[in-house]
Design a protein around this motif. Structure first.
Motif, PDB file in Angstrom:
ATOM      1  N   ALA A 198       0.837  -1.216   0.000  1.00 24.51           N
ATOM      2  CA  ALA A 198       0.000   0.000   0.000  1.00 24.51           C
ATOM      3  C   ALA A 198       0.867   1.260   0.000  1.00 24.51           C
ATOM      4  N   PHE A 199       2.038   1.199   0.682  1.00 23.92           N
ATOM      5  CA  PHE A 199       2.869   2.404   0.721  1.00 23.92           C
ATOM      6  C   PHE A 199       3.481   2.712  -0.652  1.00 23.92           C
ATOM      7  N   GLN A 200       3.407   1.704  -1.563  1.00 29.95           N
ATOM      8  CA  GLN A 200       3.884   1.950  -2.925  1.00 29.95           C
ATOM      9  C   GLN A 200       2.726   2.374  -3.830  1.00 29.95           C
TER      10      GLN A 200
ATOM     11  N   SER B 278      11.103  11.336   1.340  1.00 27.60           N
ATOM     12  CA  SER B 278      12.432  11.252   1.946  1.00 27.60           C
ATOM     13  C   SER B 278      12.340  10.708   3.368  1.00 27.60           C
ATOM     14  N   ILE B 279      13.437  10.164   3.828  1.00 26.09           N
ATOM     15  CA  ILE B 279      13.498   9.699   5.208  1.00 26.09           C
ATOM     16  C   ILE B 279      14.765  10.251   5.845  1.00 26.09           C
ATOM     17  N   THR B 280      14.772  10.206   7.171  1.00 28.76           N
ATOM     18  CA  THR B 280      15.929  10.739   7.893  1.00 28.76           C
ATOM     19  C   THR B 280      17.124   9.798   7.755  1.00 28.76           C
TER      20      THR B 280
ATOM     21  N   ALA C 206      19.590   6.268  19.322  1.00 28.32           N
ATOM     22  CA  ALA C 206      19.595   5.036  18.522  1.00 28.32           C
ATOM     23  C   ALA C 206      18.797   5.263  17.251  1.00 28.32           C
ATOM     24  N   GLY C 207      18.895   4.294  16.338  1.00 25.71           N
ATOM     25  CA  GLY C 207      18.148   4.420  15.078  1.00 25.71           C
ATOM     26  C   GLY C 207      18.630   5.627  14.303  1.00 25.71           C
ATOM     27  N   ARG C 208      17.716   6.237  13.578  1.00 23.87           N
ATOM     28  CA  ARG C 208      18.115   7.341  12.719  1.00 23.87           C
ATOM     29  C   ARG C 208      18.310   8.651  13.481  1.00 23.87           C
ATOM     30  N   ALA C 209      18.100   8.617  14.810  1.00 24.97           N
ATOM     31  CA  ALA C 209      18.452   9.793  15.604  1.00 24.97           C
ATOM     32  C   ALA C 209      19.952   9.803  15.882  1.00 24.97           C
ATOM     33  N   ALA C 210      20.616   8.668  15.585  1.00 25.74           N
ATOM     34  CA  ALA C 210      22.061   8.557  15.801  1.00 25.74           C
ATOM     35  C   ALA C 210      22.755   8.308  14.470  1.00 25.74           C
TER      36      ALA C 210
ATOM     37  N   HIS D 287      24.082   7.184   3.003  1.00 24.53           N
ATOM     38  CA  HIS D 287      23.279   6.779   1.845  1.00 24.53           C
ATOM     39  C   HIS D 287      22.386   5.631   2.282  1.00 24.53           C
ATOM     40  N   TYR D 288      21.108   5.717   1.941  1.00 20.62           N
ATOM     41  CA  TYR D 288      20.157   4.712   2.380  1.00 20.62           C
ATOM     42  C   TYR D 288      20.321   3.410   1.599  1.00 20.62           C
ATOM     43  N   VAL D 289      20.373   2.317   2.326  1.00 19.83           N
ATOM     44  CA  VAL D 289      20.390   0.998   1.698  1.00 19.83           C
ATOM     45  C   VAL D 289      19.262   0.202   2.329  1.00 19.83           C
ATOM     46  N   SER D 290      18.311  -0.254   1.518  1.00 15.98           N
ATOM     47  CA  SER D 290      17.138  -0.932   2.075  1.00 15.98           C
ATOM     48  C   SER D 290      17.552  -2.110   2.951  1.00 15.98           C
ATOM     49  N   GLY D 291      16.911  -2.216   4.115  1.00 17.49           N
ATOM     50  CA  GLY D 291      17.216  -3.301   5.037  1.00 17.49           C
ATOM     51  C   GLY D 291      18.231  -2.872   6.075  1.00 17.49           C
ATOM     52  N   LEU D 292      19.226  -2.133   5.613  1.00 16.64           N
ATOM     53  CA  LEU D 292      20.296  -1.708   6.514  1.00 16.64           C
ATOM     54  C   LEU D 292      19.786  -0.743   7.572  1.00 16.64           C
ATOM     55  N   SER D 293      18.782   0.065   7.206  1.00 17.41           N
ATOM     56  CA  SER D 293      18.311   1.081   8.139  1.00 17.41           C
ATOM     57  C   SER D 293      17.630   0.440   9.337  1.00 17.41           C
ATOM     58  N   LEU D 294      16.690  -0.477   9.076  1.00 21.93           N
ATOM     59  CA  LEU D 294      15.984  -1.132  10.177  1.00 21.93           C
ATOM     60  C   LEU D 294      16.948  -1.985  11.006  1.00 21.93           C
ATOM     61  N   ALA D 295      17.842  -2.699  10.322  1.00 21.30           N
ATOM     62  CA  ALA D 295      18.793  -3.543  11.047  1.00 21.30           C
ATOM     63  C   ALA D 295      19.662  -2.701  11.968  1.00 21.30           C
ATOM     64  N   ASP D 296      20.096  -1.554  11.461  1.00 19.08           N
ATOM     65  CA  ASP D 296      20.934  -0.659  12.255  1.00 19.08           C
ATOM     66  C   ASP D 296      20.141  -0.092  13.444  1.00 19.08           C
ATOM     67  N   CYS D 297      18.831   0.182  13.223  1.00 17.05           N
ATOM     68  CA  CYS D 297      17.981   0.690  14.312  1.00 17.05           C
ATOM     69  C   CYS D 297      17.887  -0.340  15.443  1.00 17.05           C
ATOM     70  N   ILE D 298      17.695  -1.607  15.050  1.00 10.79           N
ATOM     71  CA  ILE D 298      17.537  -2.660  16.074  1.00 10.79           C
ATOM     72  C   ILE D 298      18.848  -2.840  16.843  1.00 10.79           C
TER      73      ILE D 298
HETATM   74  C1  FAD Z   1       7.963   3.974   3.246  1.00  7.62           C
HETATM   75  C2  FAD Z   1       9.216   3.512   3.957  1.00  7.62           C
HETATM   76  C3  FAD Z   1       9.737   2.264   3.666  1.00  7.62           C
HETATM   77  C4  FAD Z   1      10.874   1.836   4.332  1.00  7.62           C
HETATM   78  N1  FAD Z   1      11.385   0.588   4.061  1.00  7.62           N
HETATM   79  C5  FAD Z   1      12.461   0.163   4.707  1.00  7.62           C
HETATM   80  C6  FAD Z   1      12.998  -1.137   4.470  1.00  7.62           C
HETATM   81  O1  FAD Z   1      12.470  -1.910   3.670  1.00  7.62           O
HETATM   82  N2  FAD Z   1      14.118  -1.500   5.135  1.00  7.62           N
HETATM   83  C7  FAD Z   1      14.745  -0.673   6.030  1.00  7.62           C
HETATM   84  O2  FAD Z   1      15.747  -1.052   6.604  1.00  7.62           O
HETATM   85  N3  FAD Z   1      14.255   0.559   6.286  1.00  7.62           N
HETATM   86  C8  FAD Z   1      13.135   0.989   5.656  1.00  7.62           C
HETATM   87  N4  FAD Z   1      12.653   2.246   5.902  1.00  7.62           N
HETATM   88  C9  FAD Z   1      13.375   3.120   6.830  1.00  7.62           C
HETATM   89  C10 FAD Z   1      13.086   2.727   8.253  1.00  7.62           C
HETATM   90  O3  FAD Z   1      11.691   2.502   8.405  1.00  7.62           O
HETATM   91  C11 FAD Z   1      13.498   3.885   9.176  1.00  7.62           C
HETATM   92  O4  FAD Z   1      14.851   4.229   8.899  1.00  7.62           O
HETATM   93  C12 FAD Z   1      13.365   3.445  10.633  1.00  7.62           C
HETATM   94  O5  FAD Z   1      12.015   3.127  10.924  1.00  7.62           O
HETATM   95  C13 FAD Z   1      13.830   4.546  11.561  1.00  7.62           C
HETATM   96  O6  FAD Z   1      13.634   4.066  12.873  1.00  7.62           O
HETATM   97  P1  FAD Z   1      13.798   5.023  14.099  1.00  7.62           P
HETATM   98  O7  FAD Z   1      13.492   4.197  15.301  1.00  7.62           O
HETATM   99  O8  FAD Z   1      15.105   5.729  14.057  1.00  7.62           O
HETATM  100  O9  FAD Z   1      12.694   6.154  13.880  1.00  7.62           O
HETATM  101  P2  FAD Z   1      11.120   5.997  13.759  1.00  7.62           P
HETATM  102  O10 FAD Z   1      10.737   4.612  13.329  1.00  7.62           O
HETATM  103  O11 FAD Z   1      10.691   7.158  12.932  1.00  7.62           O
HETATM  104  O12 FAD Z   1      10.669   6.160  15.255  1.00  7.62           O
HETATM  105  C14 FAD Z   1      10.641   7.419  15.895  1.00  7.62           C
HETATM  106  C15 FAD Z   1       9.469   7.399  16.837  1.00  7.62           C
HETATM  107  O13 FAD Z   1       9.511   8.571  17.655  1.00  7.62           O
HETATM  108  C16 FAD Z   1       8.214   9.074  17.749  1.00  7.62           C
HETATM  109  N5  FAD Z   1       8.336  10.499  18.073  1.00  7.62           N
HETATM  110  C17 FAD Z   1       8.706  11.519  17.276  1.00  7.62           C
HETATM  111  N6  FAD Z   1       8.716  12.683  17.951  1.00  7.62           N
HETATM  112  C18 FAD Z   1       8.352  12.378  19.216  1.00  7.62           C
HETATM  113  C19 FAD Z   1       8.174  13.147  20.393  1.00  7.62           C
HETATM  114  N7  FAD Z   1       8.412  14.454  20.419  1.00  7.62           N
HETATM  115  N8  FAD Z   1       7.779  12.517  21.522  1.00  7.62           N
HETATM  116  C20 FAD Z   1       7.576  11.177  21.530  1.00  7.62           C
HETATM  117  N9  FAD Z   1       7.727  10.388  20.434  1.00  7.62           N
HETATM  118  C21 FAD Z   1       8.113  10.994  19.299  1.00  7.62           C
HETATM  119  C22 FAD Z   1       7.573   8.820  16.406  1.00  7.62           C
HETATM  120  O14 FAD Z   1       6.172   8.826  16.512  1.00  7.62           O
HETATM  121  C23 FAD Z   1       8.123   7.413  16.116  1.00  7.62           C
HETATM  122  O15 FAD Z   1       7.300   6.394  16.663  1.00  7.62           O
HETATM  123  C24 FAD Z   1      11.500   2.681   5.276  1.00  7.62           C
HETATM  124  C25 FAD Z   1      10.957   3.938   5.551  1.00  7.62           C
HETATM  125  C26 FAD Z   1       9.827   4.354   4.899  1.00  7.62           C
HETATM  126  C27 FAD Z   1       9.251   5.714   5.248  1.00  7.62           C
END
Ligand code: FAD
Length: 214
Positions: free
Chosen positions: A53-55, A137-139, A166-170, A177-188
């Motif tokens: 659906a996101f596509q 775009s994503i962070t 942690a995650g994309r805040a770090a 450069h975004y590489v699919s899969g790497l972002s979520l794995a790095d977050c975990i």
């Molecule tokens: C459409 C799409 C498809 C993607 N597909 C993939 C993929 O296939 N593989 C892959 O590896 N990555 C993928 N990504 C990227 C991946 O989803 C993100 O990089 C990852 O989710 C970032 O995780 P995060 O925990 O850093 O941030 P987020 O998942 O964004 O979590 C941040 C959380 O903080 C909360 N928040 C924000 N501000 C506040 C506040 N002030 N107070 C309290 N809570 C707050 C938000 O609501 C959110 O729940 C995709 C991203 C998108 C948008």
């Protein structure tokens, strides 16, 4: 294509690669040009239910609501503010390659080379500041952290007490450069590391206050 009407990237590449080329070389602005036949094919693909659906939802939104439409390429160029001569030259060169199954400019695969010959023509704004495309775009990247604990580092490079990222805040593997899969794995991975380090601080503080009360 870019604002002038020139191609700058193989359109079939992964979205992050296209976004990278658009932002690094075209100041974040680009148009996707389609003809009536391709729009019909793409809508059919979206409705067949084989895409996420996101596509499919953003794609349909862009094709139906976020588009500029014109009967000819020259009129389309006028509608999007690009140079009609450049746009026509670009599309003619692209079509020649598409009809022969060879994209000399960018190496697009023969299977993806669809000639644009049947008006009306459509231009979809895929720029990073597009208001219709909800997630262009994503962070990437983030705060500097200590690699063993994910403690946030100060400007002087010292860990800030009690602050972890942690995650994309770090910053991390997917910072540049975004590489699919790497972002979520790095977050975990970084989330577990930051959580463990933060829990260690809490436990150490609790142990410290217990010894003080003894
Ligand atoms: C459409 C799409 C498809 C993607 N597909 C993939 C993929 O296939 N593989 C892959 O590896 N990555 C993928 N990504 C990227 C991946 O989803 C993100 O990089 C990852 O989710 C970032 O995780 P995060 O925990 O850093 O941030 P987020 O998942 O964004 O979590 C941040 C959380 O903080 C909360 N928040 C924000 N501000 C506040 C506040 N002030 N107070 C309290 N809570 C707050 C938000 O609501 C959110 O729940 C995709 C991203 C998108 C948008």
């Amino acid at each position: 294509m870019d604002r002038r009407g020139e191609r700058f990237c193989n359109e079939e590449v992964y979205g992050a690669a296209l976004g990278h080329a658009m932002c690094e070389t075209r100041e974040g602005h680009a148009w996707l040009i389609l003809d009536a036949r391709l729009v019909k094919l793409a809508l059919r693909e979206c409705l067949r239910g084989k895409l996420w659906a996101f596509q499919s939802v953003p794609a349909m939104l862009l094709m139906l609501a976020g588009r500029k439409r014109a009967g000819s390429l020259a009129d389309l160029a006028a509608r999007i503010g690009s140079d009609p001569a450049v746009l026509e030259r670009t599309i003619n060169a692209y079509n020649l390659g598409a009809l022969n199954g060879i994209d000399r400019a960018f190496g697009k695969s023969a299977a993806m080379l669809q000639p644009l010959m049947y008006g009306p023509y459509y231009a979809i704004d895929i720029s990073s500041d597009s208001r219709v495309f909800p997630c262009p775009s994503i962070t990437l990247g983030g705060l500097r952290v200590d690699e063993t604990s994910n403690a946030v580092l100060s400007a002087q490079g010292r860990p800030i007490e009690g602050l972890f990222a942690a995650g994309r805040a770090a910053c991390g593997l997917a910072s540049n450069h975004y590489v699919s899969g790497l972002s979520l794995a790095d977050c975990i991975w970084s989330g577990r590391q930051a959580g463990r380090a933060a829990a260690g601080v809490v436990l150490a503080n609790a142990a410290h206050s217990l010894t003080e009360t003894d």
